[in-house]
Design a protein around this motif. Structure first.
Motif, short mmCIF file in Angstrom:
data_model
loop_
_atom_site.label_atom_id
_atom_site.label_comp_id
_atom_site.label_asym_id
_atom_site.label_seq_id
_atom_site.Cartn_x
_atom_site.Cartn_y
_atom_site.Cartn_z
N LEU A 83 -0.60 11.23 -1.55
CA LEU A 83 -1.79 10.39 -1.34
C LEU A 83 -1.88 9.72 0.04
CD1 LEU A 83 -1.92 8.46 -4.75
CD2 LEU A 83 -3.20 10.51 -4.11
N CYS A 84 -0.77 9.54 0.71
CA CYS A 84 -0.79 8.64 1.87
C CYS A 84 -0.44 9.30 3.20
CB CYS A 84 0.17 7.47 1.67
SG CYS A 84 0.24 6.85 -0.03
N CYS A 87 -2.60 9.99 6.39
CA CYS A 87 -2.97 8.90 7.32
C CYS A 87 -1.79 8.09 7.83
CB CYS A 87 -3.93 7.94 6.64
SG CYS A 87 -5.52 8.67 6.19
N HIS A 88 -0.68 8.07 7.10
CA HIS A 88 0.43 7.18 7.46
C HIS A 88 1.72 7.96 7.71
CE1 HIS A 88 -1.51 3.35 6.44
NE2 HIS A 88 -1.94 3.86 5.30
N LEU A 102 4.27 2.78 8.34
CA LEU A 102 4.52 1.82 7.25
C LEU A 102 6.00 1.50 7.03
CD1 LEU A 102 1.82 2.82 4.59
CD2 LEU A 102 1.80 0.92 6.21
N GLY A 111 -1.00 -6.42 8.82
CA GLY A 111 -1.21 -5.88 10.16
C GLY A 111 0.12 -5.90 10.90
N HIS A 112 1.15 -5.27 10.31
CA HIS A 112 2.52 -5.44 10.82
C HIS A 112 2.84 -4.56 12.03
CE1 HIS A 112 3.59 -1.58 9.18
NE2 HIS A 112 4.86 -1.74 9.46
N TYR A 118 -6.33 -2.86 13.80
CA TYR A 118 -6.67 -3.18 12.41
C TYR A 118 -8.11 -3.68 12.32
CZ TYR A 118 -1.68 -2.94 11.23
OH TYR A 118 -0.40 -2.52 11.03
N SER A 119 -8.66 -3.62 11.12
CA SER A 119 -10.00 -4.15 10.87
C SER A 119 -9.97 -5.67 10.99
CB SER A 119 -10.46 -3.76 9.47
OG SER A 119 -9.63 -4.37 8.50
N TRP A 129 3.26 -9.48 3.46
CA TRP A 129 2.98 -8.51 2.40
C TRP A 129 3.97 -8.74 1.27
CZ3 TRP A 129 -1.25 -6.07 1.55
CH2 TRP A 129 -2.03 -5.52 2.56
N TRP A 137 -3.68 -4.84 -3.12
CA TRP A 137 -4.16 -3.98 -2.02
C TRP A 137 -4.24 -2.52 -2.47
CZ3 TRP A 137 -6.46 -2.96 2.38
CH2 TRP A 137 -6.01 -1.97 3.25
N THR A 148 -12.24 -3.08 5.07
CA THR A 148 -11.03 -2.44 5.57
C THR A 148 -11.32 -1.06 6.15
OG1 THR A 148 -8.81 -1.66 5.03
CG2 THR A 148 -10.48 -1.42 3.31
N ARG A 149 -10.47 -0.64 7.08
CA ARG A 149 -10.61 0.70 7.66
C ARG A 149 -9.87 1.74 6.83
NH1 ARG A 149 -8.23 1.00 13.00
NH2 ARG A 149 -8.93 3.14 12.74
N MET A 150 -9.11 1.28 5.84
CA MET A 150 -8.38 2.25 5.02
C MET A 150 -9.33 2.86 3.98
SD MET A 150 -4.73 2.01 3.17
CE MET A 150 -4.50 1.98 1.41
C1 HEC Z 1 -7.76 7.81 4.80
C2 HEC Z 1 -6.59 7.29 5.46
C3 HEC Z 1 -5.64 6.45 4.64
C4 HEC Z 1 -5.02 6.78 3.44
C5 HEC Z 1 -5.18 8.02 2.59
C6 HEC Z 1 -4.13 5.67 3.16
N1 HEC Z 1 -4.22 4.71 4.13
FE1 HEC Z 1 -3.20 2.96 4.20
N2 HEC Z 1 -4.20 2.40 5.84
C7 HEC Z 1 -5.14 3.15 6.51
C8 HEC Z 1 -5.76 2.37 7.55
C9 HEC Z 1 -6.85 2.84 8.51
C10 HEC Z 1 -5.15 1.10 7.48
C11 HEC Z 1 -5.51 -0.13 8.31
C12 HEC Z 1 -6.47 -0.94 7.43
C13 HEC Z 1 -7.24 -2.04 8.11
O1 HEC Z 1 -7.00 -2.34 9.27
O2 HEC Z 1 -8.09 -2.61 7.42
C14 HEC Z 1 -4.17 1.15 6.41
C15 HEC Z 1 -3.33 0.10 6.08
C16 HEC Z 1 -2.34 0.17 5.11
C17 HEC Z 1 -1.38 -0.87 4.83
C18 HEC Z 1 -1.27 -2.19 5.57
C19 HEC Z 1 -0.38 -1.97 6.77
C20 HEC Z 1 -0.14 -3.18 7.63
O3 HEC Z 1 0.43 -3.00 8.72
O4 HEC Z 1 -0.49 -4.30 7.25
C21 HEC Z 1 -0.58 -0.43 3.82
C22 HEC Z 1 0.59 -1.14 3.17
C23 HEC Z 1 -1.06 0.89 3.46
N3 HEC Z 1 -2.13 1.23 4.25
C24 HEC Z 1 -0.50 1.66 2.47
C25 HEC Z 1 -1.02 2.89 2.06
C26 HEC Z 1 -0.48 3.67 0.96
C27 HEC Z 1 0.76 3.30 0.17
C28 HEC Z 1 -1.29 4.75 0.82
C29 HEC Z 1 -1.20 5.85 -0.22
C30 HEC Z 1 -1.16 5.43 -1.58
C31 HEC Z 1 -2.30 4.68 1.85
N4 HEC Z 1 -2.12 3.54 2.58
C32 HEC Z 1 -3.31 5.63 2.04
C33 HEC Z 1 -5.48 4.48 6.20
C34 HEC Z 1 -5.11 5.15 5.05
#
Ligand code: HEC
Length: 181
Positions: A83-84, A87-88, A102, A111-112, A118-119, A129, A137, A148-150
């Motif tokens: 799932l992740c 992007c990560h 991450l 926003g670590h 970040y958004s 966190w 979240w 959020t940009r996620m």
């Molecule tokens: C489509 C792309 C995408 C997917 C898929 C995605 N993320 Fe993200 N994630 C992002 C983005 C972009 C941000 C920054 C969000 C913001 O700035 O609002 C983020 C931020 C985060 C953060 C916060 C990080 C911080 O530094 O504070 C966490 C934790 C996180 N994601 C976990 C996950 C996990 C676990 C999954 C899978 C279950 C996941 N993400 C799936 C794009 C994605």
């Protein structure tokens, strides 16, 4: 009964009538009727109440501690791979992709990752966190950080979410202690 008694009786009726009329006038002036735009009392389950409530309230999630206690890190890692990882990155010092790296995010600030854009919503979040914060979240990112940009809908299965959080926790030289269930 003489005529005096009859007069007194008529006078009494007349006075009562006048008092009734005058209090009515005063009352109408004191209280102005105004139609409410919304019903003052919302009846649970009534369609009007649902429309008035607008956005759905965030659901109360079950406590994360008992779920973390029986969480499985390997299952969490497998879920993350599915799932992740589009992007990560999760390795120490890993580069940002669409999302930030991450490694060591649990216990770190919102926003670590230094230098990641970040958004505004994420930047506005204060505090670390925690397990609870990550639980909310990952349940519904758009509810926890509006705008959020996620672009990820969230993980609705409670245990699956806990498994993922347990995996994130393991990605640290010094994992944050688990909460006691
Ligand atoms: C489509 C792309 C995408 C997917 C898929 C995605 N993320 Fe993200 N994630 C992002 C983005 C972009 C941000 C920054 C969000 C913001 O700035 O609002 C983020 C931020 C985060 C953060 C916060 C990080 C911080 O530094 O504070 C966490 C934790 C996180 N994601 C976990 C996950 C996990 C676990 C999954 C899978 C279950 C996941 N993400 C799936 C794009 C994605």
């Amino acid at each position: 009964m003489d005529s005096m008694d009859i007069n007194k009786g008529l006078a009494a009726v007349l006075v009562a009538g006048i008092v009734f009329f005058v209090t009515g006038l005063i009352g109408m002036n004191l209280v102005t009727e105004k139609r409410l735009e919304k019903p003052a009392i919302a009846i649970q389950g009534a369609p009007a109440a649902e429309a008035a409530a607008g956005a759905p309230k965030p659901e109360a999630l079950p406590p994360i501690a008992p779920l973390l206690a029986k969480a499985d890190v390997a299952t969490g890692e497998a879920t993350v791979k599915k799932l992740c990882t589009s992007c990560h990155t999760f390795n120490e010092g890993g580069k940002a992709g669409v999302g930030p790296n991450l490694y060591n995010v649990v216990g770190g600030p919102h926003g670590h990752m230094e230098g990641f854009s970040y958004s505004a919503g994420m930047k506005a979040k204060t505090g670390p966190w925690t397990f609870d914060a990550l639980n909310e979240w990952l349940h519904k990112p758009s509810a926890y950080v509006p705008g959020t940009r996620m672009a990820f809908a969230g993980i609705s299965n409670d245990q699956q979410r806990a498994d993922v959080i347990a995996y994130l926790r393991s990605l640290s030289p010094n994992p944050v202690p688990l909460p006691s269930p």
